[in-house]
Structure formats: structure tokens, C-alpha cells
Design a protein around this motif. Structure first.
Motif, short mmCIF file in Angstrom:
data_model
loop_
_atom_site.label_atom_id
_atom_site.label_comp_id
_atom_site.label_asym_id
_atom_site.label_seq_id
_atom_site.Cartn_x
_atom_site.Cartn_y
_atom_site.Cartn_z
N VAL A 167 28.37 -16.18 32.49
CA VAL A 167 26.92 -16.09 32.58
C VAL A 167 26.40 -15.06 31.57
O VAL A 167 25.47 -15.34 30.80
CB VAL A 167 26.51 -15.70 34.00
N GLU A 168 27.01 -13.88 31.54
CA GLU A 168 26.53 -12.84 30.64
C GLU A 168 26.71 -13.25 29.18
O GLU A 168 25.82 -12.99 28.35
CB GLU A 168 27.26 -11.53 30.90
N GLU A 169 27.80 -13.91 28.86
CA GLU A 169 28.00 -14.37 27.48
C GLU A 169 26.94 -15.39 27.09
O GLU A 169 26.42 -15.37 25.96
CB GLU A 169 29.40 -14.96 27.32
N ILE A 198 16.55 -7.73 31.98
CA ILE A 198 16.71 -9.06 32.57
C ILE A 198 17.42 -8.98 33.92
O ILE A 198 17.02 -9.63 34.90
CB ILE A 198 17.50 -9.98 31.60
N TYR A 199 18.45 -8.15 34.00
CA TYR A 199 19.17 -7.98 35.27
C TYR A 199 18.28 -7.31 36.33
O TYR A 199 18.39 -7.60 37.52
CB TYR A 199 20.44 -7.17 35.06
N GLU A 200 17.41 -6.41 35.90
CA GLU A 200 16.48 -5.79 36.85
C GLU A 200 15.49 -6.82 37.38
O GLU A 200 15.12 -6.81 38.55
CB GLU A 200 15.74 -4.64 36.16
N GLU A 232 22.74 -10.91 37.65
CA GLU A 232 23.74 -9.88 37.39
C GLU A 232 24.91 -10.00 38.38
O GLU A 232 26.06 -9.78 38.01
CB GLU A 232 23.12 -8.49 37.49
N ALA A 233 24.61 -10.40 39.61
CA ALA A 233 25.65 -10.50 40.64
C ALA A 233 26.72 -11.53 40.29
O ALA A 233 27.89 -11.35 40.63
CB ALA A 233 25.02 -10.83 41.99
#
Length: 217
Positions: A93-95, A116-118, A124-125
Motif C-alpha cells: 500500500v505504501e509503495e 495522508i496517514y493523518e 496507515e494501518a
């Protein structure tokens, strides 16, 4: 922020968009509403430079981008979320989220990713999971996150709620409300007003490639 001036576009010789005029003011969320096959995806692909119009002009942030390549949109901070998500299944996901940053050498990628994660902590999870392990709704969230990596000024969302379970649709709507509050400019396509009625500042109806403004009440 975005303007179509008398845009005509064809695919394999078949006219799709017909003299389209459309205007998205900075800081607004505008809907492009129409049935499947009406020309919504073609309109967004034309904004992105993935399809060159046969005539007319595409103006982004005051610049004529009609004949410029799709990659030129990155410098104008335009993000695009296609209807079919287009994630790389074997990347995490992060990639997937970071692909635009790597391709366009976005300098502030660490702080942008943190923002974006905030905004979407659920992404992020599952950031270490591969994209192919996600549900369709989760993939929509990731596709939105990826679009936000480069789309800090203008965001194009093609059918963001299509095929998404009700709970995730509400979550997507909540995220879009936050983006609207932060002043991001958004052009959103949808088949009807089911999810976007209270999000939009203005709207256009598209039918058989022709666009007309929707009267606001």
C-alpha cells in the motif's frame, strides 16, 4: 483552477465529447454527473492529458495544457484517481502511494505521506500489506491516497463511490469533506447525487458527451 473551452474529443474516430465548456473555481468541489458511457471518464482523462482533444483548450491553473503530456500535470500538483483504481497489485500500500513521489521526485514526500496517514489512519494501518490483499473499498482509499500524493492543488476523482460498501462510502465522503474544508479543488464524477449531494459547490450534467450546468437551489 480548471477550465474546458469548447473541448471536442474522439476515441478511435468516434466523437465522445462535444463542445464541452466547464469551469472549476479554485477551492471548490464540482460534480460531473451522468450515466455510464456519457463521457465522464473521457472528460477526466482529457484533463490529465491521457487523451488529446481534437479541438478546444484545457486550462489548468491559468496554463494551456491542451497538448502537454500527462506527466506535465505533476508540476501543477494535479492528482488523478481512476475509476478502476489502477494499483500495482504486488506493491505494498505504501509503495503504491509513493509511486507518484518517486516518478516525479516530489521533494516533501515524507511530510506529505504523514499528512495522508493523518487524514486516513486506516490506510496507515494496512500500509505494509500488498494491494492485491485489500478489498475493493480499501483499494479505493489507497487510490485516493496515491492521488493526494501529487494532487495538492487539483484532485480528479472518477466514480470514487462506485462499487464501495456503504460504510466505506460514508468514510470516503468524510475524507472528502475534510479535503473540502482544507480548500482543495476537486472535480468529481458520479452517476447520480447519492453520495455527493452535500459535498458539491456546483455541478454539470453530461449526456452523450454534451455538458450543461446544473442549477443550484
Amino acid at each position: 483552477m480548471l477550465k474546458f473551452e469548447n473541448i471536442n474529443a474522439s476515441i478511435a474516430g468516434t466523437p465522445i465529447l462535444r463542445d464541452v465548456n466547464l469551469n472549476v473555481e479554485k477551492g471548490t468541489m464540482v460534480g460531473l454527473i451522468g450515466r455510464n458511457g456519457a463521457g465522464k471518464t473521457t472528460s477526466l482523462r482529457t484533463v490529465m492529458g491521457l487523451l488529446k482533444p481534437t479541438s478546444g483548450q484545457v486550462i489548468i491553473d491559468g496554463q494551456d495544457m491542451t497538448v502537454e503530456g500527462a506527466y506535465e500535470r505533476a508540476a501543477l500538483h494535479v492528482g488523478y484517481m481512476p475509476e478502476d483504481r489502477r494499483l500495482v497489485p504486488d506493491l505494498t500500500v505504501e509503495e503504491n502511494i509513493l509511486v507518484p513521489a518517486w516518478a516525479n521526485e516530489i521533494p516533501n514526500l515524507t511530510s506529505r505521506l504523514a499528512w495522508i496517514y493523518e487524514l486516513m489512519p486506516e490506510v496507515e494501518a494496512f500500509s505494509s500489506r500488498r494491494a492485491l490483499q485489500l478489498s475493493g473499498g480499501q483499494q479505493k482509499l489507497v487510490a485516493l491516497a496515491r492521488a493526494l500524493m501529487s494532487g495538492s492543488h487539483l484532485l480528479l476523482l472518477d466514480e470514487p463511490f462506485e462499487g464501495v460498501a456503504p460504510a466505506l462510502s460514508r468514510r470516503l465522503a468524510s475524507v472528502l469533506h475534510t479535503l473540502k474544508d482544507e480548500g482543495l479543488t476537486v472535480l468529481l464524477s458520479e452517476s447520480d447525487y447519492t453520495h455527493s449531494a452535500d459535498l458539491l459547490d456546483a455541478g454539470y450534467r453530461i449526456e452523450r458527451g454534451s455538458v450543461t450546468p446544473i442549477e443550484q437551489h
